[in-house]
Write an enzyme that holds these catalytic residues in place. Structure first.
Site, short mmCIF file in Angstrom:
data_model
loop_
_atom_site.label_atom_id
_atom_site.label_comp_id
_atom_site.label_asym_id
_atom_site.label_seq_id
_atom_site.Cartn_x
_atom_site.Cartn_y
_atom_site.Cartn_z
CG HIS A 1 4.31 3.12 0.23
ND1 HIS A 1 5.70 3.68 -0.22
CD2 HIS A 1 3.93 4.21 1.21
CE1 HIS A 1 5.76 4.91 0.41
NE2 HIS A 1 4.89 5.20 1.34
CD GLU B 1 4.93 0.78 -4.89
OE1 GLU B 1 5.09 1.80 -5.67
OE2 GLU B 1 4.64 1.10 -3.55
CB CYS C 1 9.30 5.18 -1.81
SG CYS C 1 9.01 3.98 -0.57
CB CYS D 1 8.28 0.27 -2.32
SG CYS D 1 7.15 0.76 -0.97
#
Length: 170
Positions: free
Chosen positions: A80, A82, A106, A109
Site C-alpha cells: 500500500h 502508506e 487500512c 497500514c
C-alpha cells in the site's frame, strides 16, 4: 501574488499524494501518500504497487484482479501507498510527522503508521469506511491519539506548466 492566491499547504501535499497515485499500475485503485514533518518538509512519498522482485517483471507474474481466491488476486501481493511512503522515507524516522493519503488507510497500514510514530492522517477519501478493516483502522488510530482529518479540497484543478509543456492534475 497574494497569500490567498497561493496553494495551501494541505492542497499542496494532497496534490503530491494524488500525483504519486498516478504512478500506480493498479487498474482499479490508485492510491498515493506523502509524509511531511511539522515544519512542512517532505520526508517520504509512495503509491500502491507490487514489491520490487529484482529482474522479474512482476506485472507478468502477479495478478491485478480483485476476483478469485487467495493468490489469484492482487490483495496478498500489493504494497500500500502508506507503507511505501514509510519505507521510502529520506530520514531516520517519521516520528511526529503527518501523512497525506488519497484513501483512508487500512488496518495493516494503520499499524505501520502507529509503529512509525505518525501523529496525523490527512485523507482525501473514506469511501470504504463501512469495511471492517477500515473500522479497525479508525479504532486503532483514534485509540493511540493519531489525529484523523478529512481534507477539504480548495482547488479542484491545478494546471502545471513550463514553457510549452502543460499538465493538468488534481
Amino acid at each position: 501574488m497574494t497569500e490567498s492566491d497561493r496553494l495551501s499547504w494541505d492542497d499542496y501535499f494532497m496534490c503530491l499524494a494524488l500525483l504519486s497515485a498516478k504512478r500506480s499500475k493498479d487498474p482499479q485503485t490508485q492510491v498515493g501518500a506523502c509524509i511531511v514533518t511539522a515544519d512542512k518538509k517532505i520526508v517520504g512519498i509512495g503509491y500502491n504497487g507490487f514489491p520490487h522482485l529484482g529482474p522479474v517483471n512482476n506485472d507478468e507474474c502477479l495478478p491485478w484482479g480483485r476476483e478469485g481466491s487467495g493468490v489469484e488476486t492482487k490483495y496478498p501481493f500489493v504494497c500500500h501507498a502508506e507503507m511505501n511512503a514509510v519505507m521510502n522515507k529520506n530520514q531516520q524516522d517519521v516520528n511526529q510527522c503527518s501523512i497525506y493519503t488519497t484513501l483512508f488507510p487500512c488496518h495493516e497500514c494503520a499499524k505501520i503508521l502507529i509503529q512509525s510514530g505518525i501523529e496525523e492522517v490527512v485523507y482525501l477519501s473514506d469511501s470504504k469506511a463501512s469495511q471492517p478493516s477500515m473500522q479497525a483502522s479508525r479504532a486503532m488510530l483514534s485509540q493511540v491519539g493519531v489525529v484523523l482529518r478529512q481534507h477539504a479540497v480548495n482547488e479542484t484543478q491545478i494546471r502545471l506548466s513550463h514553457d510549452d509543456m502543460c499538465l493538468d492534475c488534481c
